[in-house]
Design a protein around this motif. Structure first.
Motif, PDB file in Angstrom:
ATOM      1  N   MET A   1       0.761  -1.117  -0.086  1.00 12.57           N
ATOM      2  CA  MET A   1       0.017   0.005  -0.149  1.00 12.57           C
ATOM      3  C   MET A   1       0.882   1.396  -0.174  1.00 12.57           C
ATOM      4  SD  MET A   1      -2.812   1.179   2.790  1.00 12.57           S
ATOM      5  CE  MET A   1      -3.956  -0.175   2.560  1.00 12.57           C
ATOM      6  N   ARG A   2       0.727   2.156  -0.744  1.00  7.75           N
ATOM      7  CA  ARG A   2       1.484   3.551  -0.874  1.00  7.75           C
ATOM      8  C   ARG A   2       0.609   4.569   0.061  1.00  7.75           C
ATOM      9  NH1 ARG A   2       5.017   6.255  -4.798  1.00  7.75           N
ATOM     10  NH2 ARG A   2       6.236   4.632  -4.036  1.00  7.75           N
ATOM     11  N   ILE A   3       1.203   5.114   1.059  1.00 11.21           N
ATOM     12  CA  ILE A   3       0.830   6.019   1.797  1.00 11.21           C
ATOM     13  C   ILE A   3       1.649   7.311   1.915  1.00 11.21           C
ATOM     14  CG2 ILE A   3      -0.154   4.064   3.312  1.00 11.21           C
ATOM     15  CD1 ILE A   3       2.364   4.736   5.420  1.00 11.21           C
ATOM     16  N   GLU A   4       0.882   8.173   2.438  1.00  6.85           N
ATOM     17  CA  GLU A   4       1.599   9.593   2.779  1.00  6.85           C
ATOM     18  C   GLU A   4       1.745   9.727   4.257  1.00  6.85           C
ATOM     19  OE1 GLU A   4       1.202  14.337   2.102  1.00  6.85           O
ATOM     20  OE2 GLU A   4      -0.405  13.102   1.509  1.00  6.85           O
ATOM     21  N   ILE A   5       3.006   9.865   4.617  1.00  4.62           N
ATOM     22  CA  ILE A   5       3.275  10.129   6.169  1.00  4.62           C
ATOM     23  C   ILE A   5       2.629  11.440   6.349  1.00  4.62           C
ATOM     24  CG2 ILE A   5       4.774  10.194   8.130  1.00  4.62           C
ATOM     25  CD1 ILE A   5       4.537   7.247   6.965  1.00  4.62           C
ATOM     26  N   LEU A   6       1.836  11.664   7.617  1.00  8.11           N
ATOM     27  CA  LEU A   6       1.214  13.060   8.023  1.00  8.11           C
ATOM     28  C   LEU A   6       1.787  13.361   8.862  1.00  8.11           C
ATOM     29  CD1 LEU A   6      -2.515  12.249   7.111  1.00  8.11           C
ATOM     30  CD2 LEU A   6      -0.928  13.463   5.557  1.00  8.11           C
ATOM     31  N   ASP A   7       1.940  12.731   9.926  1.00 14.96           N
ATOM     32  CA  ASP A   7       2.672  13.066  11.368  1.00 14.96           C
ATOM     33  C   ASP A   7       3.010  12.127  11.864  1.00 14.96           C
ATOM     34  OD1 ASP A   7       2.760  14.677  13.244  1.00 14.96           O
ATOM     35  OD2 ASP A   7       1.033  14.232  14.576  1.00 14.96           O
ATOM     36  N   LEU A   8       4.161  12.233  12.820  1.00 16.90           N
ATOM     37  CA  LEU A   8       5.007  11.047  13.732  1.00 16.90           C
ATOM     38  C   LEU A   8       4.875  11.395  15.101  1.00 16.90           C
ATOM     39  CD1 LEU A   8       8.236  11.353  11.849  1.00 16.90           C
ATOM     40  CD2 LEU A   8       6.735   9.646  11.713  1.00 16.90           C
ATOM     41  N   SER A   9       4.648  10.607  16.095  1.00 17.92           N
ATOM     42  CA  SER A   9       4.741  10.858  17.322  1.00 17.92           C
ATOM     43  C   SER A   9       6.110   9.917  17.845  1.00 17.92           C
ATOM     44  CB  SER A   9       3.670  10.074  17.935  1.00 17.92           C
ATOM     45  OG  SER A   9       3.492   8.844  18.044  1.00 17.92           O
ATOM     46  N   PRO A  10       6.800  10.568  19.090  1.00 17.32           N
ATOM     47  CA  PRO A  10       8.015   9.724  19.414  1.00 17.32           C
ATOM     48  C   PRO A  10       7.941   8.317  19.842  1.00 17.32           C
ATOM     49  CG  PRO A  10       7.216  11.303  20.921  1.00 17.32           C
ATOM     50  CD  PRO A  10       6.238  11.443  19.708  1.00 17.32           C
ATOM     51  N   ALA A  11       9.096   7.600  19.719  1.00 13.48           N
ATOM     52  CA  ALA A  11       9.102   6.188  20.261  1.00 13.48           C
ATOM     53  C   ALA A  11       8.581   6.097  21.418  1.00 13.48           C
ATOM     54  CB  ALA A  11      10.533   5.566  19.579  1.00 13.48           C
ATOM     55  N   THR A  12       8.179   5.025  21.740  1.00 11.11           N
ATOM     56  CA  THR A  12       7.528   4.716  23.183  1.00 11.11           C
ATOM     57  C   THR A  12       9.007   4.436  24.059  1.00 11.11           C
ATOM     58  OG1 THR A  12       7.093   2.635  23.100  1.00 11.11           O
ATOM     59  CG2 THR A  12       5.466   3.931  22.487  1.00 11.11           C
ATOM     60  N   GLU A  13       8.690   4.442  25.469  1.00 15.93           N
ATOM     61  CA  GLU A  13       9.831   3.955  26.467  1.00 15.93           C
ATOM     62  C   GLU A  13      10.017   2.445  26.224  1.00 15.93           C
ATOM     63  OE1 GLU A  13       8.745   5.560  30.258  1.00 15.93           O
ATOM     64  OE2 GLU A  13       8.494   7.544  29.342  1.00 15.93           O
ATOM     65  N   THR A  14       8.981   1.784  25.828  1.00 14.12           N
ATOM     66  CA  THR A  14       9.363   0.376  25.703  1.00 14.12           C
ATOM     67  C   THR A  14      10.052  -0.182  24.609  1.00 14.12           C
ATOM     68  OG1 THR A  14       7.188  -0.089  24.701  1.00 14.12           O
ATOM     69  CG2 THR A  14       7.079  -0.245  26.845  1.00 14.12           C
ATOM     70  N   GLY A  15      10.403   0.933  23.808  1.00 10.75           N
ATOM     71  CA  GLY A  15      11.263   0.850  22.426  1.00 10.75           C
ATOM     72  C   GLY A  15      10.635   0.447  21.396  1.00 10.75           C
ATOM     73  N   GLU A  16       9.128   0.518  21.330  1.00 10.41           N
ATOM     74  CA  GLU A  16       8.422   0.360  20.177  1.00 10.41           C
ATOM     75  C   GLU A  16       8.686   1.395  19.292  1.00 10.41           C
ATOM     76  OE1 GLU A  16       4.401   0.071  21.612  1.00 10.41           O
ATOM     77  OE2 GLU A  16       4.506  -2.268  21.697  1.00 10.41           O
ATOM     78  N   GLY A  17       8.436   1.647  18.057  1.00  5.13           N
ATOM     79  CA  GLY A  17       9.093   2.659  17.071  1.00  5.13           C
ATOM     80  C   GLY A  17       7.748   3.685  17.115  1.00  5.13           C
ATOM     81  N   PRO A  18       7.821   4.535  16.528  1.00  2.00           N
ATOM     82  CA  PRO A  18       7.018   5.602  16.596  1.00  2.00           C
ATOM     83  C   PRO A  18       5.510   5.294  16.054  1.00  2.00           C
ATOM     84  CG  PRO A  18       8.252   5.963  14.573  1.00  2.00           C
ATOM     85  CD  PRO A  18       8.815   4.980  15.561  1.00  2.00           C
TER      86      PRO A  18
END
Length: 139
Positions: free
Chosen positions: A1-18
């Motif tokens: 699927m082709r998507i456009e990134i609109l916004d990012l939130s920071p990675a979590t303290e558990t090490g999961e990605g944003p």
């Protein structure tokens, strides 16, 4: 699927990605980013969508293909047409031009009254999942 990134939130303290908010051909939603490199806001990215949780509730519906959610960490609604049904409870759901593989719970675990089987090929189905993961890839 082709998507456009609109916004990012920071990675979590558990090490999961944003968490990313994205727009695709079937709507706007948020997802857990599972790539090793951080995407840029405004970037167009090819991704594979993964539904990490087994789906216990679904409905047969009419309407356009959809991948949508309101805000980060809100449930994601997916609507599409069943393309294939595997013996292992994995169902390929066509959402527009894309396919998402989904594991449906066994009918005996279903919480929907009267639901006795998995969806059938050709059924237009809709379900909600707490989260989706997206994995970038190059074409």
């Amino acid at each position: 699927m082709r998507i456009e990134i609109l916004d990012l939130s920071p990675a979590t303290e558990t090490g999961e990605g944003p968490m990313v908010t994205f727009r695709g051909p079937s709507g706007q939603a948020w997802a857990q980013w599972c790539g090793s490199e951080m995407p840029q806001v405004g970037a167009l990215v090819d991704v594979e969508v993964d539904v990490p949780d087994e789906i216990a509730r679904w409905a047969t519906v009419d309407g356009p293909a959809t991948v949508a959610s309101d805000t980060p960490r809100s449930p994601v609604r997916i609507r599409g047409v069943v393309a294939t049904v595997g013996e292992d409870s994995v169902v390929a759901v066509r959402v527009g031009a894309d396919v998402i593989l989904v594991e449906f719970s066994e009918p005996t675990n279903s919480v929907r009254p009267g639901q006795v089987d998995k969806p059938r090929v050709g059924d237009a189905v809709e379900f909600t999942t707490p989260q989706i993961d997206i994995y970038p890839y190059s074409v």
